[in-house]
Design an enzyme around this catalytic site. Structure first.
Site, short mmCIF file in Angstrom:
data_model
loop_
_atom_site.label_atom_id
_atom_site.label_comp_id
_atom_site.label_asym_id
_atom_site.label_seq_id
_atom_site.Cartn_x
_atom_site.Cartn_y
_atom_site.Cartn_z
N ASP A 278 -7.29 -91.68 -37.69
CA ASP A 278 -8.07 -90.49 -38.04
C ASP A 278 -9.28 -90.86 -38.88
OD1 ASP A 278 -6.31 -91.29 -40.06
OD2 ASP A 278 -6.01 -89.25 -40.82
N ARG A 279 -9.13 -91.84 -39.76
CA ARG A 279 -10.25 -92.27 -40.58
C ARG A 279 -11.29 -93.01 -39.73
NH1 ARG A 279 -7.69 -95.08 -45.78
NH2 ARG A 279 -9.81 -94.81 -46.62
N THR B 255 -2.84 -84.74 -45.70
CA THR B 255 -1.64 -85.07 -46.46
C THR B 255 -2.00 -85.99 -47.62
OG1 THR B 255 -0.34 -84.90 -44.43
CG2 THR B 255 0.68 -86.02 -46.29
N ASP C 164 -4.90 -85.34 -32.29
CA ASP C 164 -5.00 -85.95 -33.62
C ASP C 164 -3.64 -85.78 -34.29
OD1 ASP C 164 -5.68 -86.89 -36.12
OD2 ASP C 164 -6.70 -85.02 -36.72
N ILE D 3 0.14 -82.00 -35.67
CA ILE D 3 -0.54 -82.51 -34.48
C ILE D 3 -1.62 -81.49 -34.14
CG2 ILE D 3 -0.36 -83.15 -32.05
CD1 ILE D 3 2.64 -83.63 -32.54
N GLY E 126 -1.23 -86.29 -37.17
CA GLY E 126 -1.15 -86.61 -38.59
C GLY E 126 0.27 -86.52 -39.09
N ASN E 127 0.45 -86.78 -40.38
CA ASN E 127 1.79 -86.73 -40.96
C ASN E 127 2.32 -85.31 -41.08
OD1 ASN E 127 2.43 -89.58 -41.71
ND2 ASN E 127 0.52 -89.38 -42.81
N THR E 128 1.42 -84.32 -41.12
CA THR E 128 1.83 -82.93 -41.28
C THR E 128 1.70 -82.13 -40.00
OG1 THR E 128 1.08 -83.03 -43.59
CG2 THR E 128 1.48 -80.84 -42.67
#
Length: 258
Positions: free
Chosen positions: A110-111, A135, A6, A12, A8-10
């Site tokens: 992710d959503r 985030t 997964d 993994i 994400g912007n912040t």
């Protein structure tokens, strides 16, 4: 064994599942676009070895990503170390939900994973709202098996960083729950404003959602979800691994075409 990423912007977030769907291990590393597939594999192998898990038995991989460059790196990892073409989560896959939105392709992977998992957790005639404290703080709404839309707020940590970055004298603070909205120093002022301001925003959005769709099941996830959810005056289920399990659900539906 199934490997789930997964991105994400912040962070993994990596999950290792056995073939029955049991989560054996999860861990996170910072989402740096300077990472290479070799570095990520090194993290994975070292942490798996420490937990006595052999990743040699990985036979499937799925990737959810909101960072395109990191998607490519994880694809290279899957091919190089496991000789597997991973399933990349997107709205064109076979999914158990319909969409009543302008463009499903705009929805973050992710959503998608979150709403698929929510759909699988509750009966098809129910209504569900998923709040993901990442985030960004995202709201996603299901009516039966149909995704009808959602909302996005700046995430709590993002708001704190924005204050620090765009002001000359305000310090960067570590977010925590504060008992009073009346702070006694600058750090308490920021925490009080962010904490109670975020709760107020979220409560108002949930109130408006309930006005529009009626009663719903509430699922929360994400790092700060456990703290904030308790303040919402609404029955909820906090599921820290919601996204990983949703990615696995999508993998299981689509693995025949892997």
């Amino acid at each position: 064994m199934i490997l789930i990423f997964d991105i994400g912007n912040t962070h993994i977030v990596t999950g290792v599942f056995d073939n029955s769907g049991k989560l054996l291990l999860n861990f996170r590393v910072a989402s740096s676009e300077n990472l290479t597939e070799d570095q990520i594999f090194s993290y994975l192998k070292n942490i798996a070895d420490f937990n006595n898990i052999s990743i040699k038995s990985v036979n499937g991989i799925a990737i959810s990503s909101v960072v395109p460059n990191l998607t490519t790196i994880l694809f290279f990892l899957s091919r190089k170390y496991f000789n597997i073409n991973p399933i990349i989560v997107n709205s064109s896959l076979n999914l158990p939900i319909q969409f009543d939105v302008d463009n499903p392709a705009e929805l973050g992977a992710d959503r998608l994973a979150n709403i698929v998992r929510a759909h699988n957790l509750y009966p098809e005639n129910s209504k569900s709202v998923v709040i993901d404290f990442g985030t960004a703080t995202t709201f996603d709404i299901l009516q039966g098996n149909c995704y009808i839309g959602g909302s996005i707020l700046p995430g709590i940590d993002l708001s704190i960083r924005a204050l620090f970055k765009n002001t000359a004298k305000l310090p960067k603070v570590r977010f925590h729950r504060i008992n009073s909205v009346i702070g006694k120093n600058t750090i308490e002022h920021i925490n009080a404003g962010i904490y109670y301001g975020s709760i107020g925003q979220i409560k108002e959005i949930l109130r408006k959602i309930e006005e529009e769709i009626g009663n719903f099941n509430l699922i929360t996830t994400g790092g700060l979800g456990k703290i904030i959810s308790k303040e919402l005056n609404h029955k909820f289920e906090y599921m820290p691994d919601l996204t990983l399990n949703g990615i696995l659900d999508i993998y299981n539906i689509n693995k025949s075409s892997d």
